[in-house]
Design a protein around this motif. Structure first.
Motif, mmCIF file in Angstrom:
data_model
loop_
_atom_site.group_PDB
_atom_site.id
_atom_site.type_symbol
_atom_site.label_atom_id
_atom_site.label_comp_id
_atom_site.label_asym_id
_atom_site.label_seq_id
_atom_site.Cartn_x
_atom_site.Cartn_y
_atom_site.Cartn_z
ATOM 1 N N THR A 92 0.836 -1.190 0.000
ATOM 2 C CA THR A 92 0.000 0.000 0.000
ATOM 3 C C THR A 92 0.878 1.249 0.000
ATOM 4 O O THR A 92 2.058 1.208 0.372
ATOM 5 N N ARG A 93 0.280 2.353 -0.393
ATOM 6 C CA ARG A 93 0.966 3.645 -0.360
ATOM 7 C C ARG A 93 1.395 3.963 1.077
ATOM 8 O O ARG A 93 2.486 4.469 1.308
ATOM 9 N N GLU A 94 0.548 3.624 2.042
ATOM 10 C CA GLU A 94 0.866 3.888 3.451
ATOM 11 C C GLU A 94 2.105 3.110 3.896
ATOM 12 O O GLU A 94 2.938 3.630 4.634
ATOM 13 N N HIS A 95 2.214 1.857 3.448
ATOM 14 C CA HIS A 95 3.375 1.033 3.774
ATOM 15 C C HIS A 95 4.647 1.704 3.256
ATOM 16 O O HIS A 95 5.641 1.827 3.983
ATOM 17 N N LEU A 96 4.607 2.131 2.005
ATOM 18 C CA LEU A 96 5.775 2.813 1.436
ATOM 19 C C LEU A 96 6.068 4.121 2.151
ATOM 20 O O LEU A 96 7.228 4.442 2.415
ATOM 21 N N ASP A 97 5.020 4.876 2.476
ATOM 22 C CA ASP A 97 5.220 6.141 3.192
ATOM 23 C C ASP A 97 5.901 5.919 4.542
ATOM 24 O O ASP A 97 6.774 6.692 4.938
ATOM 25 N N ARG A 98 5.514 4.853 5.247
ATOM 26 C CA ARG A 98 6.162 4.544 6.532
ATOM 27 C C ARG A 98 7.636 4.212 6.337
ATOM 28 O O ARG A 98 8.488 4.668 7.098
ATOM 29 N N LEU A 99 7.936 3.412 5.323
ATOM 30 C CA LEU A 99 9.341 3.087 5.030
ATOM 31 C C LEU A 99 10.139 4.350 4.727
ATOM 32 O O LEU A 99 11.247 4.533 5.241
ATOM 33 N N LEU A 100 9.579 5.202 3.888
ATOM 34 C CA LEU A 100 10.270 6.434 3.513
ATOM 35 C C LEU A 100 10.462 7.357 4.715
ATOM 36 O O LEU A 100 11.528 7.951 4.879
ATOM 37 N N GLU A 101 9.452 7.447 5.555
ATOM 38 C CA GLU A 101 9.548 8.297 6.752
ATOM 39 C C GLU A 101 10.627 7.782 7.708
ATOM 40 O O GLU A 101 11.434 8.559 8.225
ATOM 41 N N GLN A 102 10.643 6.479 7.943
ATOM 42 C CA GLN A 102 11.653 5.901 8.835
ATOM 43 C C GLN A 102 13.056 6.155 8.302
ATOM 44 O O GLN A 102 13.966 6.507 9.045
ATOM 45 N N ALA A 103 13.235 5.986 7.005
ATOM 46 C CA ALA A 103 14.561 6.192 6.405
ATOM 47 C C ALA A 103 14.961 7.652 6.448
ATOM 48 O O ALA A 103 16.136 7.976 6.676
ATOM 49 N N LEU A 104 14.000 8.536 6.250
ATOM 50 C CA LEU A 104 14.280 9.964 6.306
ATOM 51 C C LEU A 104 14.775 10.338 7.696
ATOM 52 O O LEU A 104 15.769 11.066 7.848
ATOM 53 N N LEU A 105 14.116 9.807 8.711
ATOM 54 C CA LEU A 105 14.528 10.085 10.082
ATOM 55 C C LEU A 105 15.906 9.502 10.388
ATOM 56 O O LEU A 105 16.709 10.111 11.089
ATOM 57 N N ALA A 106 16.195 8.335 9.841
ATOM 58 C CA ALA A 106 17.482 7.678 10.092
ATOM 59 C C ALA A 106 18.575 8.162 9.143
ATOM 60 O O ALA A 106 19.755 7.927 9.388
ATOM 61 N N ASP A 107 18.183 8.855 8.069
ATOM 62 C CA ASP A 107 19.127 9.325 7.045
ATOM 63 C C ASP A 107 20.005 8.175 6.557
ATOM 64 O O ASP A 107 21.228 8.271 6.526
ATOM 65 N N ASP A 108 19.354 7.072 6.202
ATOM 66 C CA ASP A 108 20.062 5.871 5.793
ATOM 67 C C ASP A 108 19.528 5.376 4.445
ATOM 68 O O ASP A 108 18.592 4.585 4.381
ATOM 69 N N HIS A 109 20.131 5.863 3.374
ATOM 70 C CA HIS A 109 19.662 5.528 2.033
ATOM 71 C C HIS A 109 19.891 4.057 1.687
ATOM 72 O O HIS A 109 19.060 3.434 1.033
ATOM 73 N N SER A 110 21.015 3.491 2.121
ATOM 74 C CA SER A 110 21.305 2.084 1.817
ATOM 75 C C SER A 110 20.264 1.157 2.426
ATOM 76 O O SER A 110 19.783 0.229 1.764
ATOM 77 N N SER A 111 19.930 1.414 3.675
ATOM 78 C CA SER A 111 18.942 0.576 4.348
ATOM 79 C C SER A 111 17.582 0.676 3.656
ATOM 80 O O SER A 111 16.920 -0.343 3.425
ATOM 81 N N LEU A 112 17.189 1.894 3.312
ATOM 82 C CA LEU A 112 15.907 2.070 2.632
ATOM 83 C C LEU A 112 15.929 1.387 1.268
ATOM 84 O O LEU A 112 14.972 0.708 0.891
ATOM 85 N N ALA A 113 17.017 1.531 0.536
ATOM 86 C CA ALA A 113 17.113 0.892 -0.777
ATOM 87 C C ALA A 113 16.960 -0.621 -0.649
ATOM 88 O O ALA A 113 16.224 -1.243 -1.425
ATOM 89 N N SER A 114 17.621 -1.197 0.330
ATOM 90 C CA SER A 114 17.518 -2.650 0.552
ATOM 91 C C SER A 114 16.089 -3.055 0.897
ATOM 92 O O SER A 114 15.585 -4.054 0.379
ATOM 93 N N ARG A 115 15.465 -2.279 1.757
ATOM 94 C CA ARG A 115 14.096 -2.608 2.163
ATOM 95 C C ARG A 115 13.134 -2.485 0.978
ATOM 96 O O ARG A 115 12.261 -3.332 0.790
ATOM 97 N N LEU A 116 13.293 -1.416 0.187
ATOM 98 C CA LEU A 116 12.434 -1.242 -0.984
ATOM 99 C C LEU A 116 12.646 -2.376 -1.985
ATOM 100 O O LEU A 116 11.685 -2.894 -2.560
ATOM 101 N N TYR A 117 13.883 -2.763 -2.181
ATOM 102 C CA TYR A 117 14.191 -3.855 -3.094
ATOM 103 C C TYR A 117 13.536 -5.152 -2.605
ATOM 104 O O TYR A 117 12.926 -5.882 -3.392
ATOM 105 N N ASP A 118 13.623 -5.412 -1.315
ATOM 106 C CA ASP A 118 12.982 -6.598 -0.749
ATOM 107 C C ASP A 118 11.467 -6.553 -0.934
ATOM 108 O O ASP A 118 10.839 -7.572 -1.255
ATOM 109 N N VAL A 119 10.882 -5.372 -0.726
ATOM 110 C CA VAL A 119 9.440 -5.213 -0.936
ATOM 111 C C VAL A 119 9.090 -5.524 -2.385
ATOM 112 O O VAL A 119 8.114 -6.226 -2.672
ATOM 113 N N ALA A 120 9.897 -5.023 -3.316
ATOM 114 C CA ALA A 120 9.645 -5.271 -4.737
ATOM 115 C C ALA A 120 9.734 -6.761 -5.066
ATOM 116 O O ALA A 120 8.926 -7.281 -5.836
ATOM 117 N N LEU A 121 10.719 -7.444 -4.483
ATOM 118 C CA LEU A 121 10.867 -8.878 -4.744
ATOM 119 C C LEU A 121 9.696 -9.676 -4.197
ATOM 120 O O LEU A 121 9.314 -10.696 -4.771
#
Length: 176
Positions: free
Chosen positions: A5-34
């Motif tokens: 859902t859009r909300e799921h992605l928004d939560r991931l993006l918000e968490q990564a923004l707060l952590a300022d961790d692009h690698s972690s977010l990229a990995s999580r998004l990739y896993d979600v896509a898989l």
């Protein structure tokens, strides 16, 4: 398999923004896509988001893989993922390949405003102001009045023209 859902992605993006961790977010998004089976957002869009995060993390090769998977997926991604491939190829200092990708997109025609805008910005970022202006102008001339990308595209075009020292024209007057 997951429904995304859009909300799921928004939560991931918000968490990564707060952590300022692009690698972690990229990995999580990739896993979600898989793990994707369905959702409010296409798998291709998720892969493009992952690619953009890999680029922000300084890992263009991983970004390239995600952009390529988005192309292969064929789903709606907001813009043609090949424009992201071209941008990444420039970043990897492979400008001839990048220009080949851009030329392929041009030859195929029916380029969305968002894709043309992305290509214009890429060309400008890598020193081709005239090429960027050509892409922005052609897109602006074809752009529907209610296209959400129109204002940003016109602003980019105006900025390029100012950088080139060109006088205002009729399209520039639409920027307000």
């Amino acid at each position: 398999m997951a429904h995304v859902t859009r909300e799921h992605l928004d939560r991931l993006l918000e968490q990564a923004l707060l952590a300022d961790d692009h690698s972690s977010l990229a990995s999580r998004l990739y896993d979600v896509a898989l793990d994707y089976s369905s959702g409010d957002v296409s798998r291709a869009s998720i892969l493009v988001l992952a690619a953009e995060e890999w680029r922000a993390a300084g890992q263009p090769a991983r970004a390239m893989e995600c952009f390529q998977r988005a192309v292969e997926d064929g789903g709606e991604a907001g813009f043609d993922p090949r424009a992201g491939i071209a941008d990444t190829l420039f970043e990897l200092d492979r400008p001839d390949e990048a220009r080949e990708v851009i030329e392929t997109i041009r030859k195929e025609g029916d380029v969305s405003t968002a894709t043309a805008h992305t290509i214009a910005e890429t060309l400008v970022a890598y020193g081709d102001l005239r090429g960027g202006l050509e892409w922005a102008t052609q897109a602006a001339l074809r752009c529907e009045e209610n296209d959400p990308e129109q204002v940003a595209l016109l602003r980019t075009r105006y900025r390029i023209r100012v950088d080139l020292g060109l006088p205002e024209d009729e399209l520039d007057e639409l920027v307000s």
